[in-house]
Design an enzyme around this catalytic site. Structure first.
Site, PDB file in Angstrom:
ATOM      1  N   SER A 180       0.687  -1.181   0.024  1.00 32.10           N
ATOM      2  CA  SER A 180       0.236   0.110  -0.042  1.00 32.10           C
ATOM      3  C   SER A 180       0.876   1.286  -0.004  1.00 32.10           C
ATOM      4  CB  SER A 180      -0.979  -0.059   1.123  1.00 32.10           C
ATOM      5  OG  SER A 180      -1.942   0.852   0.983  1.00 32.10           O
TER       6      SER A 180
ATOM      7  N   ASP B 232      -2.272   6.634  -3.605  1.00 34.28           N
ATOM      8  CA  ASP B 232      -0.960   5.564  -3.297  1.00 34.28           C
ATOM      9  C   ASP B 232      -0.910   4.569  -4.056  1.00 34.28           C
ATOM     10  OD1 ASP B 232      -3.144   3.960  -2.548  1.00 34.28           O
ATOM     11  OD2 ASP B 232      -2.520   3.466  -0.685  1.00 34.28           O
TER      12      ASP B 232
ATOM     13  N   ASP C 135      -1.245   1.293  -4.543  1.00 34.08           N
ATOM     14  CA  ASP C 135      -2.297   0.330  -5.038  1.00 34.08           C
ATOM     15  C   ASP C 135      -3.646   1.047  -5.176  1.00 34.08           C
ATOM     16  OD1 ASP C 135      -2.623   0.546  -2.360  1.00 34.08           O
ATOM     17  OD2 ASP C 135      -3.451  -1.303  -1.994  1.00 34.08           O
TER      18      ASP C 135
ATOM     19  N   ASP D  99      -5.565   2.618  -3.148  1.00 33.79           N
ATOM     20  CA  ASP D  99      -7.029   2.448  -2.334  1.00 33.79           C
ATOM     21  C   ASP D  99      -7.001   3.990  -1.240  1.00 33.79           C
ATOM     22  OD1 ASP D  99      -4.819   2.012  -0.424  1.00 33.79           O
ATOM     23  OD2 ASP D  99      -5.544  -0.018   0.122  1.00 33.79           O
TER      24      ASP D  99
HETATM   25  O1  LIG Z   1      -3.150  -0.133  11.062  1.00 34.66           O
HETATM   26  P1  LIG Z   1      -2.675   1.093  10.218  1.00 34.66           P
HETATM   27  O2  LIG Z   1      -1.294   1.345  10.021  1.00 34.66           O
HETATM   28  O3  LIG Z   1      -3.399   2.462  11.241  1.00 34.66           O
HETATM   29  O4  LIG Z   1      -3.499   0.905   8.931  1.00 34.66           O
HETATM   30  C1  LIG Z   1      -4.876   0.789   8.840  1.00 34.66           C
HETATM   31  C2  LIG Z   1      -5.054   0.645   7.584  1.00 34.66           C
HETATM   32  O5  LIG Z   1      -4.654  -0.429   7.109  1.00 34.66           O
HETATM   33  C3  LIG Z   1      -4.962  -1.170   5.905  1.00 34.66           C
HETATM   34  O6  LIG Z   1      -4.517  -0.178   4.946  1.00 34.66           O
HETATM   35  C4  LIG Z   1      -6.326  -1.158   5.621  1.00 34.66           C
HETATM   36  O7  LIG Z   1      -6.488  -1.730   4.518  1.00 34.66           O
HETATM   37  C5  LIG Z   1      -7.017   0.004   6.034  1.00 34.66           C
HETATM   38  O8  LIG Z   1      -8.558   0.013   5.980  1.00 34.66           O
HETATM   39  C6  LIG Z   1      -6.689   0.609   7.418  1.00 34.66           C
HETATM   40  O9  LIG Z   1      -7.237   1.880   7.590  1.00 34.66           O
END
Ligand SMILES: O=P(O)(O)OC[C@H]1O[C@H](O)[C@H](O)[C@@H](O)[C@@H]1O
Length: 564
Positions: A145, A304, A306, A308
């Protein structure tokens, strides 16, 4: 796990290739590095794998990818039977992403599971869409990501196109953990599996269907028809997957005045033009701002790798650039969508956000009689709710969003979708332009109309084994301290989600809610070596006043953390 023993095993076994061995030899005198790389197996968390690319059991490489996939295959066979399983795999532009995609497909094929792969990069939202469109058993995206270039990862999707839930992840993790010997995972060549039709490269029909599904989410056709052509947009895919879907969708919907940052269309795994490919980082927009100065853009957007997450820069009245954060963008979407439903809002409508997302969107929704559901951080929880409503018809899903720049409008995907978000942001901007205001002014108008809400996120990066310990120490300290002694004198409530409260699964999150409903929440990141502190404040008077409340909470907690 004895790191020295593992290190020697990788060096001596014939199973590991020469590139891996050379890398391992290069660290032979660095005991600390050997320990970091081999003290454990890279953890498959709830969303999948994520870590630094490199040789070692605690790194992302073709062997750890194979191991994760072998575990996933066991899970698939046990849960869905041995026949007729198929998965779809997408990847971003990161270093080794294509190679890891092919490794995943090879292990699947060896286990009798057919893989669809794309001919090149594809976005996470398209993968989420494709799983359901192709009626696959599961899906995988190779991406880290928005993490720095040194990282890669492996996200797993269920048959609904949502990121796997905790229970499924636990079952997969158990399968992966039972694989002790990496070298037991044998694969044949990519070409052999292609010939056997166990790997199939998709044509463009999935792209077309995805783009059509996104275009259906336009909120007000009339506004788009009349004003799309007038909006000047600058967009950067930050070297990632967003270029094709976003330029296509915007173009096909009439947003023809689109300038793209040429240098950042190159699929560069080093992300050479930016420090960090995260649209939350303002510096990723330096080139886009230059282009905007040239073309006089109304808005600047970035995605970003990917695709999302979305970042957005708009201009204020004076023509100065202003960044809107994830909470602000989400709240504006809620407002615009509900306002434009022209009173046709089904009575069982809901928006979904997370417990660390600002309350402004919820406030707006309540004015329209729309319920807000709060989930834990992670879009998978929003995806799960959509699946549930699809089955029960109990609620009508309008949109879901997180503070971290992830949004979904519509149910074509079950993960955050930057492509549809780009479209709706442009629609909002076109609407604002037709009224002679900028999105920034629309934001201030929203505060006037619905309440003054300020929010902020502070992330503290603490890397490595020591970092994990430090983060745990901070959480324990805050859990065990007397709130009065640490300066929370006007505390109303402490919510410790570790105990599984509010009908949510257990999670390592602490939320301090003050008497005036201002709040701060703290949690270790699930994707990066960070501890994240979220702040939300509300004032009845002005945004300056809510900022003041927020800054006071910020200073207090930062002093506490620094003293630990
Ligand atoms: O755990 P964090 O680093 O805050 O990241 C949280 C993020 O993780 C991933 O990217 C999920 O797809 C997101 O939905 C979430 O918001």
């Amino acid at each position: 796990m004895c790191y020295k023993k593992e290190y020697s095993k990788w060096l001596l076994s014939e199973y590991f290739d020469s590139e891996t061995k050379e890398e391992l030899i290069s660290i032979k005198d660095d005991e600390n590095e050997i320990e970091e790389r081999f003290y454990k197996n890279l953890e498959f968390g709830t969303g999948g794998l994520r870590g630094k690319i490199g040789a070692g059991t605690n790194r992302v490489n073709k062997y750890t990818i194979r191991r994760a996939t072998a575990g996933l295959c066991e899970y698939i066979k046990k849960s869905f039977g041995k026949e007729n399983n198929r998965i779809v795999i997408a990847h971003d532009n990161r270093y080794k992403s294509r190679e890891f995609c092919i490794e995943t497909a090879k292990v699947m094929a060896e286990n009798g599971i057919k893989s669809y792969i794309f001919d090149d990069l594809r976005s996470t939202p398209e993968l989420s869409f494709a799983v359901r469109y192709l009626k696959c058993t599961m899906g995988v995206v190779i991406t880290a990501s928005h993490n720095p270039k040194e990282y890669n990862g492996y996200k797993v999707y269920d048959s609904n196109g949502g990121q796997i839930c905790i229970e499924v992840a636990d079952n997969i993790i158990a399968e992966i953990n039972s694989i002790k010997d990496y070298s037991a995972i044998k694969v044949k060549s990519y070409d052999e599996y292609l010939k056997l039709n166990m790997i199939e490269v998709l044509d463009n029909s999935v792209d077309d269907a995805f783009i059509d599904a996104v275009k259906e989410q336009i909120v007000n056709e009339d506004i788009v028809c009349k004003y799309a052509k007038d909006l000047k947009i600058v967009y950067t895919p930050i070297h990632g997957t967003g270029l094709m879907p976003i330029s296509r969708v915007l173009n096909e919907c009439g947003f023809k005045n689109l300038s793209i940052v040429e240098e950042q269309t190159i699929h560069d795994p080093m992300f050479s033009t930016v420090k960090y490919p995260n649209p939350e980082e303002i510096s990723v927009f330096d080139m886009a701002k230059k282009l905007s100065d040239k073309v006089g853009a109304d808005i600047i957007m970035g995605t970003d790798p990917d695709c999302d997450r979305v970042g957005l820069i708009v201009k204020n009245k004076k023509g100065e650039y202003k960044v809107l954060n994830g909470n602000q963008i989400g709240s504006l979407m809620v407002r615009y969508i509900l306002e434009n439903m022209n009173g046709n809002i089904p009575s069982n409508s809901v928006i979904i956000k997370t417990i660390v997302t600002s309350e402004l969107g919820a406030e707006i929704a309540s004015k329209y009689g729309v319920e807000t559901i709060n989930t834990l951080t992670g879009f998978k929880f929003i995806g799960e709710k959509i699946n549930e409503f699809e089955k029960t018809n109990e609620k009508h899903f309008i949109m879901g969003y997180e503070d971290s720049y992830g949004y979904l409008i519509g149910t074509h995907a079950r993960d955050k979708d930057r492509v549809v978000s780009a479209l709706i942001i442009c629609e909002i901007a076109a609407y604002c332009k037709s009224k002679g205001i900028s999105i920034y002014e629309y934001m201030y108008d929203t505060y006037e109309k619905y309440g003054y809400y300020s929010d902020k996120l502070k992330s503290i990066v603490i890397e490595g084994k020591k970092g994990v310990e430090k983060i745990s120490e901070i959480m324990t300290y805050l859990r065990n301290s007397d709130p009065n002694e640490i300066g929370f004198n006007d505390l109303l409530e402490i919510k410790d989600y570790k105990n599984g409260i509010d009908g949510l699964p257990k999670s390592n999150v602490l939320k301090f809610i003050m008497k005036d409903k201002s709040w701060l929440a703290i949690r270790p990141s699930g994707t990066e070596p960070k501890i994240k502190i979220y702040f939300g404040a509300k004032s009845d008077d002005s945004i300056e006043d809510s900022d003041r409340k927020l800054n006071s909470m910020y200073e207090n907690i930062m002093n506490i953390i620094e003293s630990i």
